[in-house]
Design an enzyme around this catalytic site. Structure first.
Site, PDB file in Angstrom:
ATOM      1  N   MET B   1      36.868 -39.830  12.429  1.00  0.00           N
ATOM      2  CA  MET B   1      36.807 -38.204  12.028  1.00  0.00           C
ATOM      3  C   MET B   1      36.870 -37.332  13.303  1.00  0.00           C
ATOM      4  O   MET B   1      37.840 -37.155  13.356  1.00  0.00           O
ATOM      5  CB  MET B   1      35.223 -38.300  11.177  1.00  0.00           C
ATOM      6  N   CYS B   2      35.641 -36.640  13.474  1.00  0.00           N
ATOM      7  CA  CYS B   2      35.628 -35.722  14.501  1.00  0.00           C
ATOM      8  C   CYS B   2      36.199 -34.413  13.783  1.00  0.00           C
ATOM      9  O   CYS B   2      36.689 -34.157  12.970  1.00  0.00           O
ATOM     10  CB  CYS B   2      36.472 -35.726  15.601  1.00  0.00           C
TER      11      CYS B   2
END
Lengths: 227, 299
Positions: B1-2
């Site tokens: 993700m991030c």
């Protein structure tokens, strides 16, 4: 008309209200205010409602829709109307990646542009895009129609099954096993119906049709070169 | 993700509100990256003859005075220090390479997280809201800021593995995605003399950019060759002295959205981060195309 304000009720408040309405409800018309780009707004609806969303939405808006008519007065994020079963989802602005992904039925209209992978793995949904679509649109499309009034990006219809693709503008490139096909009377009639449903003025005769060469999905050693 | 977010102010009157405007953007990305967070803020430019360092130490009570005094004595230079959380902003008249060398020889435990004339980098493990508070960014003024919220996939959750990663004077990189050829590329870059602090994939991308820039490439050229040499998924946001640049890999499955008004340009992984900005509803909003380099300022 009933109103739901996302900043007051949150997404769960909106969805639990709309999802629990019975099919014969008299409260058919709903307005969603301040969506603020939040995800999963108006997903999983099953009553015949008219839902007007006033602003930009995040991911998966109108996903799994049955029977409702959902209008987004703004732009939409990733996976708009993904896995829609029936009804209408109408985006007045642009839509991000994977619009209408795996849709089984219903109509998705995007007045602006859609991004990459529009109609990926479509299974019966009709999608009409007023602008252009990005790369890998209709990837592995199985059934349904994708109508693009602008241009299509690279690898259109890669590994396509029986979805039908109509593009008015340029196609950057066709994906594996996707070919241009003849426009017969039945296709013109189909396209006319779809354009009309999406409120478009384009002429069906200006479009080209693309679909599967059917060499890839029935394995045959004679077609080994196509893999 | 991030999650990655960037805000560039076109209207200089908003400068004093940069930290306040940016906070909800970063915090909205918390559920994309609750492991660590970091920002690079561009503010308080130094004189041409000075260099500004962002330094970090694991101990929040570290005595930065000894760096100040030690450097002044060893390199016969002027230094000023300002402690912010477990970071320190050091402004010095000494040469950049000499400072880095001295720190390595005398204080190996001090990490150089960034350097240049305007950039200040702060990063730490923990929730974005906590990190933001720790570095007193709420009231920060400046011209532009980029940030990152990390959900670690390729390497451990550590401060050193947090973004942004410095890529040269006033340059830094934040990344959403994962690189698959970072091991091989790290070895190649090591042979070229690049040094690494972590096993992190983004650090390799940052070192790659640094190496390209040091060997004469412009930022645009470095990003263009990155599109060829970096294998994997990425949306990169690169902070520069007076703007930022955005680039996505050719498949572009790591989300990105941009928005612009007369007052600001914003970039985010998801629009909901931008939705907090004044005028966002009516902003020009678009999705950056794959393999296309977008720049603001003289990137």
């Amino acid at each position: 008309m009933n109103e739901l304000d996302q900043t007051k009720t949150g997404v769960r408040g909106i969805n639990s209200t709309l999802q629990t309405l019975p099919a014969n409800t008299n409260e058919k018309h709903w307005v969603v205010k301040n969506p603020k780009g939040q995800h999963n707004i108006a997903v999983g609806l099953s009553a015949p409602l008219q839902v007007e969303i006033q602003g930009h939405v995040g991911f998966y808006c109108g996903g799994m829709n049955q029977h409702s008519e959902i209008t987004i007065h703004g732009h939409a994020g990733v996976g708009t109307a993904e896995n829609m079963m029936s009804g209408i989802v109408w985006v007045k602005g642009n839509s991000s990646e994977s619009a209408g992904a795996t849709g089984n039925g219903g109509l998705l209209v995007i007045d602006g542009d859609a991004s990459s992978r529009c109609g990926i793995s479509m299974k019966g949904i009709d999608i009409v895009v007023g602008g252009s679509v990005g790369h890998m649109s209709a990837f592995m499309g199985q059934r349904g129609n994708l109508v693009v009034c602008g241009d299509a990006g690279d690898a259109l219809g890669d590994s396509i099954y029986e979805a039908r693709l109509y593009v008015k503008g340029k196609v950057a490139s066709l994906g594996a096993d996707c070919i241009e096909k003849e426009m017969r009377a039945e296709h013109i009639a189909d396209l006319e119906r779809l354009l009309k449903a999406a409120g478009r003025k384009e002429k069906p005769s200006d479009f080209k049709r693309y679909g599967s060469a059917r060499k890839l999905y029935n394995f045959s050693v004679d077609h080994a070169d196509a893999y | 993700m991030c999650g990655i977010v960037g805000l560039y102010l076109k209207n200089p009157k908003l400068k004093s509100k940069l930290g306040k405007m940016f906070k909800p953007m970063l915090i909205e990305m918390t559920n994309r990256g609750p492991d660590s967070a970091g920002v690079a803020i561009y503010r308080n430019p130094t004189k041409k003859s000075e260099t500004k360092f962002s330094l970090a130490h694991n101990d929040a009570n570290y005595d930065w005075k000894k760096i100040d005094v030690g450097l002044e004595r060893a390199l016969k230079c002027d230094c000023t220090i300002k402690k912010i959380g477990n970071h320190c902003i050091l402004v010095t008249t000494a040469k950049e390479a000499a400072v880095v060398k001295w720190l390595k020889e005398h204080h190996r435990e001090v990490r150089v997280v960034g350097s240049g004339h305007t950039i200040e980098i702060f990063k730490e493990t923990g929730l974005p809201a906590n990190v933001y508070d720790k570095f007193d960014l709420d009231n920060a003024a400046g011209t532009h800021i980029i940030g990152h919220t990390r959900m670690a996939t390729e390497s451990a959750v550590t401060t050193a593995g947090s973004h942004p990663f410095a890529t040269g004077a006033d340059l830094c990189l934040v990344h959403n995605g994962s690189l698959s050829n970072h091991n091989r590329l790290r070895e190649t870059l090591r042979k070229e003399g690049m040094e690494f602090q972590t096993e992190n994939d983004t650090e390799v991308a940052a070192a790659y950019m640094t190496h390209k820039l040091r060997t004469g490439s412009t930022l645009k050229e470095a990003l263009e060759s990155g599109l060829k040499d970096l294998d994997g998924f990425f949306t990169f946001l690169v902070g520069t002295a007076d703007g930022f640049a955005v680039v996505r890999d050719p498949i572009a499955c790591k989300h990105a959205v941009m928005a612009e008004t007369d007052d600001w340009v914003a970039m985010a992984t998801e629009y909901r981060a931008i939705a907090h900005l004044p005028g966002a509803d009516d902003a020009k909003i678009w999705e950056p195309e794959p393999s296309k380099i977008y720049t603001w300022g003289h990137a």
